[in-house]
Design a protein around this motif. Sequence first.
Motif, mmCIF file in Angstrom:
data_model
loop_
_atom_site.group_PDB
_atom_site.id
_atom_site.type_symbol
_atom_site.label_atom_id
_atom_site.label_comp_id
_atom_site.label_asym_id
_atom_site.label_seq_id
_atom_site.Cartn_x
_atom_site.Cartn_y
_atom_site.Cartn_z
ATOM 1 N N LYS A 64 0.989 -0.982 0.082
ATOM 2 C CA LYS A 64 0.125 0.105 -0.124
ATOM 3 C C LYS A 64 1.002 1.348 0.023
ATOM 4 O O LYS A 64 2.229 1.091 0.337
ATOM 5 C CB LYS A 64 -0.837 -0.112 1.295
ATOM 6 C CG LYS A 64 -1.767 -1.138 1.248
ATOM 7 C CD LYS A 64 -3.021 -0.967 2.411
ATOM 8 C CE LYS A 64 -3.621 -2.387 2.615
ATOM 9 N NZ LYS A 64 -4.544 -2.466 4.012
ATOM 10 N N VAL A 65 0.391 2.213 -0.468
ATOM 11 C CA VAL A 65 1.184 3.564 -0.536
ATOM 12 C C VAL A 65 1.508 3.812 0.933
ATOM 13 O O VAL A 65 3.044 4.040 1.228
ATOM 14 C CB VAL A 65 0.258 4.922 -0.770
ATOM 15 C CG1 VAL A 65 1.231 6.093 -0.752
ATOM 16 C CG2 VAL A 65 0.006 4.591 -2.397
ATOM 17 N N LEU A 66 0.721 3.826 1.883
ATOM 18 C CA LEU A 66 1.150 4.135 3.443
ATOM 19 C C LEU A 66 1.094 2.814 4.038
ATOM 20 O O LEU A 66 0.140 2.258 4.345
ATOM 21 C CB LEU A 66 0.239 5.097 4.101
ATOM 22 C CG LEU A 66 0.303 6.474 3.463
ATOM 23 C CD1 LEU A 66 -0.928 7.336 4.081
ATOM 24 C CD2 LEU A 66 1.675 7.038 3.506
ATOM 25 N N ASP A 67 2.474 2.091 4.271
ATOM 26 C CA ASP A 67 2.358 0.736 4.876
ATOM 27 C C ASP A 67 3.820 0.850 5.698
ATOM 28 O O ASP A 67 4.446 1.776 5.787
ATOM 29 C CB ASP A 67 2.177 -0.240 3.909
ATOM 30 C CG ASP A 67 3.244 -0.375 2.953
ATOM 31 O OD1 ASP A 67 4.190 0.445 2.983
ATOM 32 O OD2 ASP A 67 3.129 -1.495 1.903
ATOM 33 N N THR A 113 6.766 1.516 3.502
ATOM 34 C CA THR A 113 7.075 2.928 3.357
ATOM 35 C C THR A 113 7.625 3.473 4.261
ATOM 36 O O THR A 113 8.454 4.509 4.225
ATOM 37 C CB THR A 113 5.710 3.857 2.793
ATOM 38 O OG1 THR A 113 5.121 2.887 1.595
ATOM 39 C CG2 THR A 113 5.874 5.231 2.619
ATOM 40 N N LEU A 114 7.259 3.286 5.684
ATOM 41 C CA LEU A 114 7.627 3.805 6.712
ATOM 42 C C LEU A 114 9.129 3.499 7.193
ATOM 43 O O LEU A 114 10.191 4.593 7.382
ATOM 44 C CB LEU A 114 6.947 3.333 8.087
ATOM 45 C CG LEU A 114 7.347 3.612 9.355
ATOM 46 C CD1 LEU A 114 7.034 5.337 9.562
ATOM 47 C CD2 LEU A 114 6.515 2.886 10.496
ATOM 48 N N GLU A 115 9.361 2.207 6.782
ATOM 49 C CA GLU A 115 10.983 1.992 6.981
ATOM 50 C C GLU A 115 11.870 2.835 6.131
ATOM 51 O O GLU A 115 12.885 3.311 6.419
ATOM 52 C CB GLU A 115 11.055 0.286 6.658
ATOM 53 C CG GLU A 115 12.717 -0.013 7.051
ATOM 54 C CD GLU A 115 12.883 -1.686 6.401
ATOM 55 O OE1 GLU A 115 13.663 -2.133 7.369
ATOM 56 O OE2 GLU A 115 12.401 -2.043 5.494
ATOM 57 N N LYS A 116 11.442 2.884 4.607
ATOM 58 C CA LYS A 116 12.201 3.419 3.586
ATOM 59 C C LYS A 116 12.115 4.970 4.111
ATOM 60 O O LYS A 116 13.262 5.318 3.814
ATOM 61 C CB LYS A 116 11.426 3.215 2.116
ATOM 62 C CG LYS A 116 12.237 3.925 1.224
ATOM 63 C CD LYS A 116 12.032 3.324 -0.123
ATOM 64 C CE LYS A 116 10.597 3.842 -0.568
ATOM 65 N NZ LYS A 116 10.174 3.435 -2.162
ATOM 66 N N VAL A 133 6.918 9.055 0.038
ATOM 67 C CA VAL A 133 5.226 8.631 -0.148
ATOM 68 C C VAL A 133 4.992 8.964 -1.589
ATOM 69 O O VAL A 133 4.372 8.134 -2.110
ATOM 70 C CB VAL A 133 4.562 9.793 0.551
ATOM 71 C CG1 VAL A 133 2.920 9.563 0.507
ATOM 72 C CG2 VAL A 133 4.730 9.286 2.357
ATOM 73 N N ILE A 134 5.548 10.008 -2.197
ATOM 74 C CA ILE A 134 5.116 10.219 -3.382
ATOM 75 C C ILE A 134 5.724 9.164 -4.316
ATOM 76 O O ILE A 134 4.807 8.735 -5.403
ATOM 77 C CB ILE A 134 5.849 11.638 -4.125
ATOM 78 C CG1 ILE A 134 4.952 12.692 -3.258
ATOM 79 C CG2 ILE A 134 5.708 11.755 -5.521
ATOM 80 C CD1 ILE A 134 5.671 14.141 -3.711
ATOM 81 N N GLY A 159 5.341 4.504 -7.582
ATOM 82 C CA GLY A 159 5.800 2.973 -7.852
ATOM 83 C C GLY A 159 4.695 2.009 -7.678
ATOM 84 O O GLY A 159 4.673 1.039 -8.481
ATOM 85 N N LEU A 160 3.652 2.151 -6.742
ATOM 86 C CA LEU A 160 2.664 1.189 -6.615
ATOM 87 C C LEU A 160 1.520 1.388 -8.006
ATOM 88 O O LEU A 160 1.113 0.292 -8.461
ATOM 89 C CB LEU A 160 1.669 1.300 -5.495
ATOM 90 C CG LEU A 160 0.815 0.527 -5.017
ATOM 91 C CD1 LEU A 160 1.366 -1.088 -5.074
ATOM 92 C CD2 LEU A 160 -0.058 0.998 -3.796
#
Length: 362
Positions: free
Chosen positions: A231-234, A237-240, A274-275, A280-281
């Motif tokens: 997902k975009v916010l998962d 994404t948080l780790e990255k 996030v962008i 990417g997704l």
Amino acid sequence: MSVEVVFWSVVLARFALPLLIPLFPLPAIIACLLLDGVDQTIFQTFGYDPPFYQSYDKAMDVFYLSIAYLASLRNWTNPAAVKVSRFLFFFRQIGVVAFELSGVRLLLLLFPNTFEYFFIAYEGVRTRRNPLRYTFKFWVIVAAAIWIFVKLPQEYWIHIAQLDLTDTIRDVPWFLPTLVVAVLALLAVLYFFVRPRLSPADWSWRFRADPLPEGIDEASERAAYQAAHRKVLDATTLEKAFLIGLISIIFGEVLPGVEASSLQVFLAIAVFVVINAAIGLWASKRGYSWNSAAVSFGVVFATNVVLVILADVLLSRGPGQLHLVDALFFIFLFSILATLYDRYRPIADYRAAGADRAGAGR
């Protein structure tokens, strides 16, 4: 040979060598470690003391360790070892950020760089043995041994006592003979006591990274995996965001000329993460993928350059201002790490999911 050529050759090598870590983990990280140890000697040999190099040196250390962490996501077949690696890496980066913001050297002792030697230990095991032999407990013991017996003394020596090995050898006559005897004693223990007790090797020497799992060794398979599980916010994404954000803060603190605050750097990187995750997704769900890492990097970098230019145009209409040189440097760094993370994290997740299924089936 001019000193400028020597300087830029060393700098280029320090940025290029880490890119070999995903393919040749042990030789490449040892080469990075050795180059980090002799770069100043090379400059001194040519009578050159580059200004601000200490700052660049710290930044390049962080860069090659980041590539090593990403390589562990790509290559390591033991998910338990990946968990230990993840903790050690982020633990150290948090400590480095805290040190850069506070200047308290004790933090570098409390947050030692255990990750680097743990990476070397894992890859040393993998050269002859299957890492899947070993449990989570084994890898924790390895990390603890490195932490207590190697890194704590080393971090104290370097950051608290602030001693230099070359100066100590020169000023303390008994130090070098003692050091040589200690190294020989350690080698003797390893050869005569540890080696005979080792289990038989699983394979001949392996220095190249193992092949990727067949189910996710193609870019199209990684894209499909991300489309199905991301997902975009998962958490990914948080780790990255934390990975690249913390590293960017360190770069921003140690490199001269960066005017943005640490919070501004982190928030800007988080926005770009996030962008990029959304883009990417979107691309993954439509089947866009590239097997070439260079092409993937080019696409990510070009996309982010466009975003930076748009941000510069928008900010120029108001009171804000974007320093393009700083921004483009961080985007270059961001694009390298983001490209590798997006290529390698699905592989680690795929292996972890397989291990979970295997554990559930027992």
